[in-house]
Design a protein around this motif. Sequence first.
Motif, PDB file in Angstrom:
ATOM      1  N   GLU A 169       0.856  -1.259  -0.084  1.00 13.91           N
ATOM      2  CA  GLU A 169       0.043  -0.153   0.128  1.00 13.91           C
ATOM      3  C   GLU A 169       0.880   1.332   0.085  1.00 13.91           C
ATOM      4  OE1 GLU A 169      -2.428  -0.440   3.505  1.00 13.91           O
ATOM      5  OE2 GLU A 169      -3.968  -1.916   2.588  1.00 13.91           O
ATOM      6  N   ALA A 170       1.802   1.154   0.686  1.00  9.28           N
ATOM      7  CA  ALA A 170       2.813   2.416   0.722  1.00  9.28           C
ATOM      8  C   ALA A 170       3.438   2.640  -0.611  1.00  9.28           C
ATOM      9  CB  ALA A 170       3.895   2.167   1.848  1.00  9.28           C
ATOM     10  N   ILE A 171       3.805   1.584  -1.201  1.00  4.82           N
ATOM     11  CA  ILE A 171       4.472   1.748  -2.451  1.00  4.82           C
ATOM     12  C   ILE A 171       3.462   2.258  -3.493  1.00  4.82           C
ATOM     13  CG2 ILE A 171       5.545   0.528  -4.472  1.00  4.82           C
ATOM     14  CD1 ILE A 171       6.976  -1.253  -2.400  1.00  4.82           C
ATOM     15  N   ALA A 172       2.068   1.625  -3.570  1.00  3.28           N
ATOM     16  CA  ALA A 172       1.254   2.198  -4.289  1.00  3.28           C
ATOM     17  C   ALA A 172       0.991   3.771  -4.166  1.00  3.28           C
ATOM     18  CB  ALA A 172       0.061   1.262  -4.107  1.00  3.28           C
ATOM     19  N   TYR A 173       1.144   4.013  -2.837  1.00  2.00           N
ATOM     20  CA  TYR A 173       0.903   5.437  -2.563  1.00  2.00           C
ATOM     21  C   TYR A 173       2.190   6.337  -3.137  1.00  2.00           C
ATOM     22  CZ  TYR A 173       0.252  10.016   0.292  1.00  2.00           C
ATOM     23  OH  TYR A 173       0.068  10.990   0.654  1.00  2.00           O
ATOM     24  N   ILE A 174       3.167   5.927  -2.883  1.00  3.73           N
ATOM     25  CA  ILE A 174       4.056   6.533  -3.749  1.00  3.73           C
ATOM     26  C   ILE A 174       4.070   6.463  -5.189  1.00  3.73           C
ATOM     27  CG2 ILE A 174       6.818   6.534  -4.238  1.00  3.73           C
ATOM     28  CD1 ILE A 174       7.210   5.429  -1.504  1.00  3.73           C
ATOM     29  N   ILE A 215       5.212  14.756  -0.943  1.00  6.55           N
ATOM     30  CA  ILE A 215       4.507  13.704   0.167  1.00  6.55           C
ATOM     31  C   ILE A 215       5.725  13.467   0.996  1.00  6.55           C
ATOM     32  CG2 ILE A 215       3.107  12.753  -1.712  1.00  6.55           C
ATOM     33  CD1 ILE A 215       4.918  10.538  -1.920  1.00  6.55           C
ATOM     34  N   THR A 216       5.161  13.043   2.254  1.00  6.50           N
ATOM     35  CA  THR A 216       6.175  12.531   3.407  1.00  6.50           C
ATOM     36  C   THR A 216       5.763  11.179   3.844  1.00  6.50           C
ATOM     37  OG1 THR A 216       4.578  13.457   5.245  1.00  6.50           O
ATOM     38  CG2 THR A 216       6.340  15.163   4.118  1.00  6.50           C
ATOM     39  N   VAL A 217       6.859  10.663   4.562  1.00  6.43           N
ATOM     40  CA  VAL A 217       6.307   9.354   5.162  1.00  6.43           C
ATOM     41  C   VAL A 217       5.134   9.583   6.359  1.00  6.43           C
ATOM     42  CG1 VAL A 217       7.974   9.609   7.138  1.00  6.43           C
ATOM     43  CG2 VAL A 217       7.311   7.387   6.300  1.00  6.43           C
ATOM     44  N   CYS A 260       1.983   9.411   4.006  1.00  2.00           N
ATOM     45  CA  CYS A 260       1.911   7.867   3.594  1.00  2.00           C
ATOM     46  C   CYS A 260       1.240   7.047   4.912  1.00  2.00           C
ATOM     47  CB  CYS A 260       2.922   7.572   3.044  1.00  2.00           C
ATOM     48  SG  CYS A 260       2.951   5.725   2.549  1.00  2.00           S
ATOM     49  N   ALA A 261       1.829   7.201   6.102  1.00  3.00           N
ATOM     50  CA  ALA A 261       1.472   6.375   7.303  1.00  3.00           C
ATOM     51  C   ALA A 261       0.118   6.806   7.490  1.00  3.00           C
ATOM     52  CB  ALA A 261       2.453   6.917   8.376  1.00  3.00           C
ATOM     53  N   GLU A 262      -0.316   8.011   7.464  1.00  8.41           N
ATOM     54  CA  GLU A 262      -1.739   8.205   7.711  1.00  8.41           C
ATOM     55  C   GLU A 262      -2.791   7.856   6.660  1.00  8.41           C
ATOM     56  OE1 GLU A 262      -4.520  12.485   8.568  1.00  8.41           O
ATOM     57  OE2 GLU A 262      -2.320  12.285   8.382  1.00  8.41           O
ATOM     58  N   ALA A 263      -2.336   7.659   5.570  1.00 10.66           N
ATOM     59  CA  ALA A 263      -3.045   7.250   4.330  1.00 10.66           C
ATOM     60  C   ALA A 263      -3.593   5.828   4.583  1.00 10.66           C
ATOM     61  CB  ALA A 263      -2.473   7.582   3.075  1.00 10.66           C
ATOM     62  N   ILE A 264      -2.526   4.914   5.166  1.00 15.08           N
ATOM     63  CA  ILE A 264      -2.773   3.406   5.277  1.00 15.08           C
ATOM     64  C   ILE A 264      -2.710   3.076   6.492  1.00 15.08           C
ATOM     65  CG2 ILE A 264      -1.363   3.151   3.223  1.00 15.08           C
ATOM     66  CD1 ILE A 264       1.097   2.127   4.872  1.00 15.08           C
ATOM     67  N   SER A 265      -3.241   4.240   7.578  1.00 17.02           N
ATOM     68  CA  SER A 265      -3.504   3.528   9.015  1.00 17.02           C
ATOM     69  C   SER A 265      -2.434   3.185   9.734  1.00 17.02           C
ATOM     70  CB  SER A 265      -4.977   3.039   9.171  1.00 17.02           C
ATOM     71  OG  SER A 265      -5.968   3.594   8.274  1.00 17.02           O
ATOM     72  N   LEU A 266      -1.167   3.637   9.684  1.00 18.60           N
ATOM     73  CA  LEU A 266      -0.137   3.216  10.353  1.00 18.60           C
ATOM     74  C   LEU A 266       0.661   4.277  11.320  1.00 18.60           C
ATOM     75  CD1 LEU A 266       1.889   0.592   8.117  1.00 18.60           C
ATOM     76  CD2 LEU A 266       0.543   0.276  10.212  1.00 18.60           C
ATOM     77  N   SER A 267       1.632   4.044  12.238  1.00 24.37           N
ATOM     78  CA  SER A 267       2.169   5.110  12.828  1.00 24.37           C
ATOM     79  C   SER A 267       3.326   5.492  11.900  1.00 24.37           C
ATOM     80  CB  SER A 267       2.713   4.843  14.215  1.00 24.37           C
ATOM     81  OG  SER A 267       3.696   3.870  13.951  1.00 24.37           O
ATOM     82  N   GLU A 268       3.956   6.622  12.040  1.00 22.31           N
ATOM     83  CA  GLU A 268       5.110   7.086  11.017  1.00 22.31           C
ATOM     84  C   GLU A 268       6.335   6.113  11.429  1.00 22.31           C
ATOM     85  OE1 GLU A 268       7.830  11.009  10.414  1.00 22.31           O
ATOM     86  OE2 GLU A 268       5.544  11.429  10.795  1.00 22.31           O
ATOM     87  N   GLY A 269       6.605   6.142  12.632  1.00 18.07           N
ATOM     88  CA  GLY A 269       7.780   5.334  13.288  1.00 18.07           C
ATOM     89  C   GLY A 269       7.601   3.865  12.716  1.00 18.07           C
TER      90      GLY A 269
END
Length: 251
Positions: free
Chosen positions: A152-157, A165-167, A170-179
């Motif tokens: 999903e992250a690669i698809a977002y990129i 864009i920032t990490v 992207c994290a928010e878009a796929i419902s994960l924490s940035e870290g």
Amino acid sequence: MLKVVIVEDEPLTRQGLVLAVDWAAMDCLVVGEAADGLQGLSVIRETQPDFVLTDVKMPRMDGVEMIAQLKKEECRAEFIILTAFSDFEYAHSALKLGVADYLLKPYENDSELEAAVQKIRQRLIERTSQNTEPALFRFDLEKGTKSKYIEEAIAYIRSHYAEEITVGACAEAISLSEGYLSRLFKKETGYTFNGYLAAYRIHVAMRLLRDHHMKVYEVAPLVGYLDTNYFSTLFKKSVGISPSEYQDRCL
């Protein structure tokens, strides 16, 4: 910048090739050295250089055997061989393996080496013109991807690479924490998030530049860089040549 490995059994000659040659002036970096072909195999497999400067006659495994083995393994490195005049007939077997060039020992002429390096650059660019990425810039878009989050992250990129864009976004878009995304991305792809983003942008830019109707200043914003000078600097660092030179070589 081209990555170089030097394989030479004579310690003083090898040291001279590593330290006395102005590799930086040729936009090259020595990433490894070896004392014979057997050791050379290990170093080359580990460092994945763009080209190898190797002696022909060496103990344990000579340069010809080493090159032949690497060719069997589909190694994409180019080769320049060093050979004494008395061994020149022996060197013919290496030339048959498709080496880029040869230099006669004792080596003492940087201009000959520079010409050989430029020949290698041209060979790498010719690969690019055939729609393959050069040893200059090897970008495996699918390297190590496993989890659905990274897919999903690669698809977002790939959907947003032209934007700022920032990490975190992207994290928010796929419902994960940035870290967590940062750690997972590095673990599963081998790239940092920003490293992958930059590499993908350059990958797209190379394709766009092969369309000779587009100018460098037109390509830069299309891949997310409003500053054309910064884009050109990053492109050269990644590919080894400037965007305009890359485009010229693809003619």
